[in-house]
Write an enzyme that holds these catalytic residues in place. Sequence first.
Site, short mmCIF file in Angstrom:
data_model
loop_
_atom_site.label_atom_id
_atom_site.label_comp_id
_atom_site.label_asym_id
_atom_site.label_seq_id
_atom_site.Cartn_x
_atom_site.Cartn_y
_atom_site.Cartn_z
CG ASP A 1 43.24 44.92 44.46
OD1 ASP A 1 42.82 43.77 44.71
OD2 ASP A 1 43.93 45.16 43.45
CG HIS A 2 39.46 44.39 42.12
ND1 HIS A 2 39.33 44.88 40.85
CD2 HIS A 2 40.78 44.16 42.29
CE1 HIS A 2 40.52 44.93 40.26
NE2 HIS A 2 41.42 44.50 41.12
CG ASP B 1 42.92 42.48 38.77
OD1 ASP B 1 42.32 43.51 38.47
OD2 ASP B 1 43.48 42.36 39.87
#
Lengths: 303, 303
Positions: free
Chosen positions: B65-66, B211
């Site tokens: 997701d990054h 994160d």
Amino acid sequence: MMHLHILGCHSATPKANLHPTAQVLDFNGELCLIDCGEGTQVRLRQQKIKFTRIKHIFISHLHGDHCYGLIGLISTFGLLKREADLHIYGPKGIKKFINIQLELSKTYTSYKIIFHELTSTKSEIILEHNKFTVETIPLDHRIYTNGFFFRGKSRDRKLLINQVEEFGIDVAYYKSIKKGKDIKLDDGTLVKNERLTEPPNPPNSYAYCSDTAFKPSLVEQLNQVEVLYHESTFLEKDEDLCFKTKHSTAKQAAIIAQKAQVKHLILGHFSARYRDENTYKVEAETIFEPTYLAKSGQCFSFE
Amino acid sequence: MMHLHILGCHSATPKANLHPTAQVLDFNGELCLIDCGEGTQVRLRQQKIKFTRIKHIFISHLHGDHCYGLIGLISTFGLLKREADLHIYGPKGIKKFINIQLELSKTYTSYKIIFHELTSTKSEIILEHNKFTVETIPLDHRIYTNGFFFRGKSRDRKLLINQVEEFGIDVAYYKSIKKGKDIKLDDGTLVKNERLTEPPNPPNSYAYCSDTAFKPSLVEQLNQVEVLYHESTFLEKDEDLCFKTKHSTAKQAAIIAQKAQVKHLILGHFSARYRDENTYKVEAETIFEPTYLAKSGQCFSFE
């Protein structure tokens, strides 16, 4: 029964609202994802297609606009705690392509991925399902590429219910009658099957051909296919670009459709260079009708 | 001058309208892309951000997701015939991650990609630009992860134009006055610099932390940063999930902001589990104000 959900139908250069190639074929109740450009998982959500129903993914070739969405989808299947096996059919290299990304991102899937890596340049059957078979359609592109031919299995003959009831035949025999058997009545009379049934509908069929240069030799394999999806990246006036990039024009796609005597032609893989996509349809329909244009978000249904 | 364009600010599970992490920081006129979830190139188009202006890409870690949007963006830069070098800063492995995909899809870029692979678990300066520096912020996640600290260079003192003109000082001296020099007038009088200037605005600064688990030791490095983007995947009531997944709550992000005495806090990396994202803001503002919520498509501007 055949539903084709278009998730994306444009070639590589992205614009805000044009999505790269991906489609879901619901073929006799079984969902197959064909190609998987970036953003496919979002498009699946938008079209409310259940992720769990996808068991087979077919990747035509490893150009990004046909496969960059695969790793995201595979990861999401994991986040959703998928358990069912996932079969992926694609060019040799696809396993490495995916596994290295999973490895480096330390992503472990909760389900098994079975890769079916393709190398043959001749058509071969790659899936034997109880409802259909899938065979490759070797295409002519800048990189090793296959289309996919979905062929429904032969169906049962159709029961002429009035006839059957008139002869007072027990329901228990219906299955064998549909398979073509004759019936001996209680009084010993033999009733030939053709009095009790009519021929089945022909098996349905779908052929996906993207990306490819004009390849007249496809005609033989595509003969009388019900629905043909054929790429048409360019219009005839830009035919010179086809030679360089190994793509087709709308007219060339229509020639294939006409010579193969297909029932329906769907065009896709549109270049972003043209303002009015309807021109593809106009060009193709000088040769073949009916021609439809793929459109993201659209679903084509064929009985 | 600092503009932060939010391209996506949600954690991994995709919904139709929630996009994974990516943002463009326009820092003193230089565009930096920070993280690059799937679909980033489409979001860039939607927000009309010129692809050519992006020269530096910073990837915090290799979770999908990054970073799953990076290969698509790199390919598109190629299709657009980019010529300028592209610098990519990210964890060791990112070069292999990208190069294998380019290789297998036989994609050749028209420009040079310079990978800066990171391995240090201590903060280090990774970019010295004439307008700013970028240093890593080592974070605590399930995989090797860095945040990024953008620090503007010290600025010139501000000219008190009325004063300068009153003394009849020639324009030719303005530059050195702004650098802090005293001035000797034609009659021999020495005018001290503090009579001609006032102190410059403090250098601007932006810290990106996503994160990470709650990491109080960040406070020292983040001291007095102007804008802090800190992930807040969960709410306090789900703090147990933070331990397992190494993420933070909105409250924890606010504690970091408060202790580091930052000016503005932006929360992001929201989980799709909560219906009302405003709850993140309410929770954080019990500790720190002002707190803003990142939102796809939004641009934050700070002078």
